[in-house]
Write a protein that holds these residues in place. Structure first.
Motif, PDB file in Angstrom:
ATOM      1  N   GLU A  49       0.678  -0.979   0.057  1.00 13.70           N
ATOM      2  CA  GLU A  49      -0.287  -0.173   0.066  1.00 13.70           C
ATOM      3  C   GLU A  49       0.941   0.859   0.178  1.00 13.70           C
ATOM      4  OE1 GLU A  49      -4.293   0.059   0.323  1.00 13.70           O
ATOM      5  OE2 GLU A  49      -3.028  -1.860  -0.869  1.00 13.70           O
ATOM      6  N   SER A  68      -5.790  -3.234   1.538  1.00 13.88           N
ATOM      7  CA  SER A  68      -6.515  -2.812   1.991  1.00 13.88           C
ATOM      8  C   SER A  68      -8.031  -3.380   0.765  1.00 13.88           C
ATOM      9  CB  SER A  68      -6.585  -1.131   1.604  1.00 13.88           C
ATOM     10  OG  SER A  68      -6.052  -0.971   0.362  1.00 13.88           O
ATOM     11  N   THR A 111      -7.324  -1.429   6.309  1.00 17.81           N
ATOM     12  CA  THR A 111      -6.040  -2.154   5.512  1.00 17.81           C
ATOM     13  C   THR A 111      -5.492  -2.011   7.035  1.00 17.81           C
ATOM     14  OG1 THR A 111      -4.396  -0.781   4.821  1.00 17.81           O
ATOM     15  CG2 THR A 111      -5.416   0.337   6.458  1.00 17.81           C
TER      16      THR A 111
END
Length: 673
Positions: free
Chosen positions: A39, A172, A167
């Motif tokens: 992420e 996520s 997440t």
């Protein structure tokens, strides 16, 4: 409220970066976990976080919102808070990438359920510009945490937020609903500051938007839990249809205006299903032989939308084919793999084998148990990179379609290999679903097998003797391939008495035949039948086939048929897989052979020798730990080394391959002169 210091205006010192790096590695236990925080792959994590030692052995991070130090790690007790790292990185993204002002963000915000105050607060809440109405609720978890989606949904519902985000830094989930009476729908991202959900949905998705550093397996695990756990549909079949449709869309988008993609979530669920279904129909027509004409996407519009939301923002046509390998390894049922002894060969093993055999641009290549197509893809790329590097793309595709061949009997493996060969460069033309060991089954009058026989017939070996040649034309036994590379299935037995009698190695000492034989024994003999005199090959074998006293007759048979070029012993971790998948710790070797040949008209010269040197090596750096997880190379500063954005597996096989090439040149092997 006092003005918060700007955490982005000063650069950390080398000492601060080193401290942050060391503490992050300690918090996440394995350095690979830190890399797995995809992420934040576009963030220099070591440089944006401010970690310091406030007390002896106790480390704190400066919160980007609260402007105070938050405990994250104790060296003595090993107590750590990885979820706080995830929260701070999300705060950094929200402020610098999504443009949300700090005064619209709150952390550890109380959540009210009627009169009760929820003891555990919401990790991050983003408010509308009025700073009163919650807009987005984010729940941050540690990287190995999979639970918490229901929790963040309840927080969003109670607070009246439109968007809920779960997440763990590796992946996520973004959920949105306009009203509590509606079902949640999945979004690919959260809106930027000043942007609405409608704006987000209306955005064009183009090729340049697609991520290339991602964990496809992690996304599939989420889909397994959220979509396929309750549908009753085959996850492999349905996801495979979507991947094929997406491959087609990415290829076609190259010629569309602005490189716009059609494989995406649309405002309406049914429109999403209609568009993706059209793509699948187009893909079926373009890449024939993988799906039946009647095959359709079976998922409902709402579930399909959830799947698309997890796949639309990533590039499946990706140079790093290991991503797809690992995803398909996850999708294939463990039971099916274990019963047939089918395990995906790690890419670094394949690359070393290909380098040693040095395929040339006019040599025909086959893998008779091609599985995911790994050997074929890397052989194709070797030729492209070393011999066709200055040729146009059309010439490279032409080479792949003419010289690359693969066989696999298993339906799922056949589909995977065709998909990956398409991803790698449209070398899927000659991937056939055939039983390599039993050529009688090739003569069924189906369209697929008629096409296979037509293409393979051109590569049958031509005997000077008319009768023998006619028999071969009818039996499809001996071929004229230059190179064979394969990892055949180890497990399983053959009970067919007719098939057993077709192979020399099945005979016992008295000249009779047993009632059953091991499958890999037949593969040893069959592999040599595919290559021409002077042709070369590599195969993965259980070490017992080479070392055990009771298999001496196999070794004698091989020595009579071919020169043993070399043997590389692989580490027991090579084919292990991370839990919950089940790999194998069977000791294996790479066996390299070249068929004897004293006639230059038939193939490369390799006249028989009774005595000759053999290259022998043992790999001691398998590229995986005892749990089957990859180990990556690091530089002197402890940072991971990347090649074109991808981590490099820490293995000694490339060095072994280099030593083999040196040996081959010294011995004047025909393919390394």
């Amino acid at each position: 409220m006092p003005k918060l210091p700007d955490p982005f205006s000063t650069k950390p010192t080398k000492e601060q970066i080193q401290t942050t790096r060391e503490i992050l590695d300690a918090i996440f236990k394995e350095p690979q976990v830190k890399y797995g925080l995809r992420e934040f792959s576009d963030i220099k994590i070591d440089e944006v976080l401010n970690i310091s030692e406030k007390e002896s052995g106790r480390f704190y991070i400066r919160c980007l919102k609260r402007d105070k130090d938050i405990f994250i790690f104790d060296k003595k007790t090993n107590k750590r808070k990885p979820e706080e790292i995830i929260r701070q990185l999300w705060l950094y993204k929200l402020i610098t990438q999504y443009g949300y002002p700090v005064n619209q963000i709150k952390v550890e915000e109380n959540v009210y359920f009627g009169r009760e105050i929820k003891i555990k607060d919401a990790d991050i809440v983003i408010y509308h510009k009025d700073k009163v109405s919650p807009f987005i609720v984010i729940e941050t978890k540690k990287p190995d945490e999979k639970k918490g989606l229901a929790q963040v949904k309840s927080y969003a519902s109670s607070m009246g937020a439109l968007i809920a985000v779960w997440t763990n830094g590796q992946a996520s989930q973004v959920l949105y609903r306009l009203h509590p009476s509606r079902e949640y729908e999945y979004l690919t991202d959260i809106p930027k500051n000043g942007e609405s959900v409608e704006d987000l949905k209306k955005k064009k998705l183009v090729l340049a938007d697609l991520k290339r550093d991602y964990d496809l397996t992690e996304r599939l695990k989420i889909l397994q839990e959220l979509v396929f756990a309750s549908t009753g549909e085959s996850m492999f079949n349905e996801v495979f249809k979507l991947i094929y449709a997406k491959i087609h869309d990415e290829i076609e988008a190259r010629d569309r205006k602005d490189n716009e993609l059609r494989f995406r979530v649309y405002f309406d669920d049914q429109q999403t299903k209609d568009e993706v279904s059209i793509l699948f129909e187009e893909a079926k027509e373009k890449y024939e032989g993988v799906f039946e004409k009647q095959d359709k996407i079976k998922l409902s519009a709402s579930l399909l939308k959830a799947c698309i939301s997890k796949l639309q923002d990533i590039a499946i046509l990706n140079k790093n084919t290991r991503i797809a390998d690992e995803a398909f390894e996850f999708l294939l049922p463990d039971v099916a793999k274990a019963q047939k002894g089918q395990y995906f060969t790690p890419r670094y093993v394949i690359k070393a084998a290909v380098k040693i055999l040095n395929p040339k641009p006019t040599e025909y290549i086959i893998d008779p148990a091609c599985g995911s197509g790994g050997f074929l893809i890397e052989a194709m790329r070797w030729v492209w990179d070393n011999y066709l590097q200055n040729e146009p793309e059309s010439k490279k595709i032409e080479y792949a379609q003419r010289y690359i061949y693969g066989l696999d009997f298993e339906e799922m493996m056949h589909k995977i290999s065709r998909a990956l060969m398409t991803i790698a460069g449209d070398g899927s033309s000659n991937i056939f679903r055939l039983n390599t060991l039993d050529t009688k089954s090739w003569f069924e009058e189906t369209e697929e097998k008629l096409d296979a026989r037509k293409k393979l017939k051109k590569l049958l070996f031509e005997f000077q003797d008319y009768k023998r040649d006619k028999e071969n034309q009818e039996a499809f036994r001996y071929f004229n391939f230059d190179i064979l590379l394969t990892n055949p299935p180890f497990a399983g037995e053959i009970h067919d008495p007719v098939l057993i009698r077709e192979y020399e190695l099945t005979k016992n000492k008295k000249g009779g035949y047993p009632d059953k034989v091991e499958r890999d024994l037949l593969f040893i003999e069959r592999e040599l039948q595919f290559i021409k005199p002077g042709g070369r090959m590599v195969t993965v074998l259980p070490q017992g086939k080479l070392n055990n006293p009771n298999t001496e007759y196999i070794r004698k048979w091989l020595i009579d048929k071919a020169r043993i070029l070399g043997v590389i012993g692989l580490h027991t971790n090579t084919f292990k897989l991370p839990a919950p998948a089940k790999g194998t710790s069977t000791k294996t070797s790479l066996l390299f052979l070249q068929r004897w040949n004293d006639n230059p008209e038939l193939g490369p010269l390799n006249p028989f020798k009774a005595d000759y040197p053999i290259f022998m090596a043992v790999s001691k750096k398998p590229g995986k730990n005892n749990s089957g997880e990859y180990i990556y190379k690091k530089d002197a500063d402890g940072q991971f080394i990347k090649d074109d954005g991808n981590l490099i597996v820490d293995t000694d096989l490339d060095e072994i391959a280099e030593a083999f090439v040196k040996f081959a040149k010294e011995q004047k092997f025909s393919f390394w002169k």
